[in-house]
Design a protein around this motif. Sequence first.
Motif, PDB file in Angstrom:
ATOM      1  N   SER A 128     -28.880  -5.134  52.780  1.00 17.61           N
ATOM      2  CA  SER A 128     -29.172  -6.220  51.835  1.00 17.61           C
ATOM      3  C   SER A 128     -28.538  -5.975  50.478  1.00 17.61           C
ATOM      4  O   SER A 128     -27.999  -6.892  49.845  1.00 17.61           O
ATOM      5  CB  SER A 128     -30.695  -6.374  51.679  1.00 17.61           C
ATOM      6  OG  SER A 128     -31.282  -6.728  52.912  1.00 17.61           O
ATOM      7  N   GLU A 129     -28.555  -4.706  50.029  1.00 14.29           N
ATOM      8  CA  GLU A 129     -28.019  -4.405  48.710  1.00 14.29           C
ATOM      9  C   GLU A 129     -26.492  -4.347  48.670  1.00 14.29           C
ATOM     10  O   GLU A 129     -25.897  -4.221  47.594  1.00 14.29           O
ATOM     11  CB  GLU A 129     -28.595  -3.075  48.187  1.00 14.29           C
ATOM     12  CG  GLU A 129     -28.230  -1.854  49.012  1.00 14.29           C
ATOM     13  CD  GLU A 129     -29.277  -1.501  50.047  1.00 14.29           C
ATOM     14  OE1 GLU A 129     -29.358  -0.314  50.416  1.00 14.29           O
ATOM     15  OE2 GLU A 129     -29.999  -2.425  50.477  1.00 14.29           O
ATOM     16  N   ASP A 130     -25.836  -4.408  49.826  1.00 16.62           N
ATOM     17  CA  ASP A 130     -24.377  -4.320  49.862  1.00 16.62           C
ATOM     18  C   ASP A 130     -23.680  -5.618  49.468  1.00 16.62           C
ATOM     19  O   ASP A 130     -22.522  -5.597  49.049  1.00 16.62           O
ATOM     20  CB  ASP A 130     -23.895  -3.921  51.267  1.00 16.62           C
ATOM     21  CG  ASP A 130     -24.223  -2.481  51.602  1.00 16.62           C
ATOM     22  OD1 ASP A 130     -24.292  -1.658  50.668  1.00 16.62           O
ATOM     23  OD2 ASP A 130     -24.421  -2.183  52.793  1.00 16.62           O
ATOM     24  N   TRP A 131     -24.359  -6.743  49.627  1.00 17.00           N
ATOM     25  CA  TRP A 131     -23.702  -8.021  49.387  1.00 17.00           C
ATOM     26  C   TRP A 131     -23.313  -8.160  47.920  1.00 17.00           C
ATOM     27  O   TRP A 131     -24.109  -7.926  47.018  1.00 17.00           O
ATOM     28  CB  TRP A 131     -24.605  -9.182  49.803  1.00 17.00           C
ATOM     29  CG  TRP A 131     -24.857  -9.177  51.279  1.00 17.00           C
ATOM     30  CD1 TRP A 131     -25.978  -8.762  51.917  1.00 17.00           C
ATOM     31  CD2 TRP A 131     -23.933  -9.564  52.299  1.00 17.00           C
ATOM     32  NE1 TRP A 131     -25.836  -8.874  53.268  1.00 17.00           N
ATOM     33  CE2 TRP A 131     -24.582  -9.361  53.539  1.00 17.00           C
ATOM     34  CE3 TRP A 131     -22.632 -10.059  52.288  1.00 17.00           C
ATOM     35  CZ2 TRP A 131     -23.967  -9.646  54.761  1.00 17.00           C
ATOM     36  CZ3 TRP A 131     -22.014 -10.337  53.497  1.00 17.00           C
ATOM     37  CH2 TRP A 131     -22.676 -10.136  54.715  1.00 17.00           C
ATOM     38  N   GLY A 132     -22.055  -8.512  47.712  1.00 16.70           N
ATOM     39  CA  GLY A 132     -21.526  -8.631  46.357  1.00 16.70           C
ATOM     40  C   GLY A 132     -20.913  -7.350  45.826  1.00 16.70           C
ATOM     41  O   GLY A 132     -20.315  -7.355  44.752  1.00 16.70           O
ATOM     42  N   GLU A 133     -21.027  -6.257  46.581  1.00 18.05           N
ATOM     43  CA  GLU A 133     -20.457  -4.984  46.150  1.00 18.05           C
ATOM     44  C   GLU A 133     -19.028  -4.837  46.643  1.00 18.05           C
ATOM     45  O   GLU A 133     -18.666  -5.316  47.727  1.00 18.05           O
ATOM     46  CB  GLU A 133     -21.305  -3.817  46.677  1.00 18.05           C
ATOM     47  CG  GLU A 133     -22.733  -3.796  46.159  1.00 18.05           C
ATOM     48  CD  GLU A 133     -22.794  -3.530  44.668  1.00 18.05           C
ATOM     49  OE1 GLU A 133     -21.914  -2.802  44.157  1.00 18.05           O
ATOM     50  OE2 GLU A 133     -23.717  -4.052  44.018  1.00 18.05           O
ATOM     51  N   GLU A 134     -18.200  -4.147  45.854  1.00 20.03           N
ATOM     52  CA  GLU A 134     -16.794  -3.966  46.224  1.00 20.03           C
ATOM     53  C   GLU A 134     -16.648  -3.143  47.491  1.00 20.03           C
ATOM     54  O   GLU A 134     -15.727  -3.359  48.281  1.00 20.03           O
ATOM     55  CB  GLU A 134     -16.032  -3.296  45.080  1.00 20.03           C
ATOM     56  CG  GLU A 134     -15.790  -4.187  43.872  1.00 20.03           C
ATOM     57  CD  GLU A 134     -14.899  -3.515  42.858  1.00 20.03           C
ATOM     58  OE1 GLU A 134     -14.315  -2.467  43.191  1.00 20.03           O
ATOM     59  OE2 GLU A 134     -14.784  -4.040  41.736  1.00 20.03           O
ATOM     60  N   GLY A 135     -17.539  -2.181  47.684  1.00 16.34           N
ATOM     61  CA  GLY A 135     -17.425  -1.317  48.853  1.00 16.34           C
ATOM     62  C   GLY A 135     -17.479  -2.096  50.151  1.00 16.34           C
ATOM     63  O   GLY A 135     -16.707  -1.830  51.083  1.00 16.34           O
ATOM     64  N   LEU A 136     -18.360  -3.078  50.247  1.00 11.80           N
ATOM     65  CA  LEU A 136     -18.457  -3.892  51.456  1.00 11.80           C
ATOM     66  C   LEU A 136     -17.188  -4.702  51.646  1.00 11.80           C
ATOM     67  O   LEU A 136     -16.664  -4.790  52.771  1.00 11.80           O
ATOM     68  CB  LEU A 136     -19.667  -4.816  51.384  1.00 11.80           C
ATOM     69  CG  LEU A 136     -19.835  -5.797  52.550  1.00 11.80           C
ATOM     70  CD1 LEU A 136     -19.972  -5.045  53.868  1.00 11.80           C
ATOM     71  CD2 LEU A 136     -21.040  -6.715  52.325  1.00 11.80           C
ATOM     72  N   GLU A 137     -16.672  -5.288  50.587  1.00 10.10           N
ATOM     73  CA  GLU A 137     -15.454  -6.094  50.698  1.00 10.10           C
ATOM     74  C   GLU A 137     -14.278  -5.244  51.141  1.00 10.10           C
ATOM     75  O   GLU A 137     -13.441  -5.700  51.930  1.00 10.10           O
ATOM     76  CB  GLU A 137     -15.155  -6.775  49.361  1.00 10.10           C
ATOM     77  CG  GLU A 137     -16.183  -7.824  48.960  1.00 10.10           C
ATOM     78  CD  GLU A 137     -16.351  -8.890  50.020  1.00 10.10           C
ATOM     79  OE1 GLU A 137     -15.342  -9.343  50.596  1.00 10.10           O
ATOM     80  OE2 GLU A 137     -17.507  -9.282  50.289  1.00 10.10           O
ATOM     81  N   ARG A 138     -14.200  -4.008  50.661  1.00 14.88           N
ATOM     82  CA  ARG A 138     -13.102  -3.136  51.082  1.00 14.88           C
ATOM     83  C   ARG A 138     -13.215  -2.795  52.564  1.00 14.88           C
ATOM     84  O   ARG A 138     -12.209  -2.769  53.283  1.00 14.88           O
ATOM     85  CB  ARG A 138     -13.093  -1.853  50.247  1.00 14.88           C
ATOM     86  CG  ARG A 138     -12.579  -2.039  48.832  1.00 14.88           C
ATOM     87  CD  ARG A 138     -12.221  -0.704  48.211  1.00 14.88           C
ATOM     88  NE  ARG A 138     -13.377   0.183  48.117  1.00 14.88           N
ATOM     89  CZ  ARG A 138     -14.178   0.262  47.062  1.00 14.88           C
ATOM     90  NH1 ARG A 138     -13.955  -0.513  46.014  1.00 14.88           N
ATOM     91  NH2 ARG A 138     -15.190   1.097  47.052  1.00 14.88           N
ATOM     92  N   ARG A 139     -14.439  -2.523  53.023  1.00 15.22           N
ATOM     93  CA  ARG A 139     -14.625  -2.214  54.448  1.00 15.22           C
ATOM     94  C   ARG A 139     -14.284  -3.415  55.316  1.00 15.22           C
ATOM     95  O   ARG A 139     -13.673  -3.276  56.381  1.00 15.22           O
ATOM     96  CB  ARG A 139     -16.064  -1.752  54.710  1.00 15.22           C
ATOM     97  CG  ARG A 139     -16.429  -0.444  54.049  1.00 15.22           C
ATOM     98  CD  ARG A 139     -17.677   0.173  54.648  1.00 15.22           C
ATOM     99  NE  ARG A 139     -18.846  -0.693  54.553  1.00 15.22           N
ATOM    100  CZ  ARG A 139     -19.647  -0.763  53.489  1.00 15.22           C
ATOM    101  NH1 ARG A 139     -19.379  -0.044  52.413  1.00 15.22           N
ATOM    102  NH2 ARG A 139     -20.715  -1.548  53.498  1.00 15.22           N
ATOM    103  N   ILE A 140     -14.680  -4.600  54.884  1.00 16.74           N
ATOM    104  CA  ILE A 140     -14.362  -5.817  55.633  1.00 16.74           C
ATOM    105  C   ILE A 140     -12.859  -6.019  55.705  1.00 16.74           C
ATOM    106  O   ILE A 140     -12.300  -6.325  56.770  1.00 16.74           O
ATOM    107  CB  ILE A 140     -15.053  -7.034  54.987  1.00 16.74           C
ATOM    108  CG1 ILE A 140     -16.567  -6.980  55.222  1.00 16.74           C
ATOM    109  CG2 ILE A 140     -14.479  -8.334  55.547  1.00 16.74           C
ATOM    110  CD1 ILE A 140     -17.350  -8.053  54.479  1.00 16.74           C
ATOM    111  N   ALA A 141     -12.170  -5.838  54.578  1.00 20.15           N
ATOM    112  CA  ALA A 141     -10.721  -6.022  54.550  1.00 20.15           C
ATOM    113  C   ALA A 141     -10.017  -5.016  55.459  1.00 20.15           C
ATOM    114  O   ALA A 141      -9.082  -5.368  56.202  1.00 20.15           O
ATOM    115  CB  ALA A 141     -10.207  -5.898  53.117  1.00 20.15           C
TER     116      ALA A 141
END
Length: 217
Positions: free
Chosen positions: A144-157
């Motif tokens: 839940s706390e990952d949404w909006g964080e850069e780390g999640l976006e990098r992993r998705i990319a």
Amino acid sequence: MKLVVVSAGLSSPSSTRLLADRLAAATLGHVDAESEVIELRDLATEIAQHFVTGFPPARLATALDAVAAADGLIAVTPVFAASYSGLFKSFFDVIDKDALTGKPVLLGATGGTARHSLVTEHALRPLFTYLRALVLPTAVYAASEDWGEEGLERRIARAGAELARFMAPAPRAAAPDVDTAAAIAPRSLTGAITSVDPADGFEVVPFEQRLAALRAE
């Protein structure tokens, strides 16, 4: 090419579907493919009927065929009791045992706490390895706390780029040139080729003569 996304989220909207959509967008940014999303909550009754009757209803059969025909698969589940959901597991229980063989699969999961982040490794990865899928190195877990964080976006990319790379068709091998063709020319049944220089042609020496020469050396 065809990209199929399987989402096991139960609510609408759901964080599971959101992660699935983000992973699909990251993949399609690197490869030209059509995409199709399969929402398992819409197929829950059909999946249960398949377990009881042994035959998939029409909508479920269409979904199973889509997964089998896909060039790449994204599979995302919510975390229930520290593992994948029962609905998610049930869908992959009724799929043909050879449907995922060699197919690149990107794994994703969502949960309320980061403490379940290893569910992709201890639950999802063994399941798809058993199904002989080509499971990508990067799996994406979103708490839940990952949404909006850069780390999640990098992993998705990173995960999307990996799936796109494995979906892309391998380049065809170049046709052998003249020298290569000469080097792999069939051997004579009565002799051995000792020269493959195209300028000199092939020199075929009888085996007996070659053997005698070797003994004399």
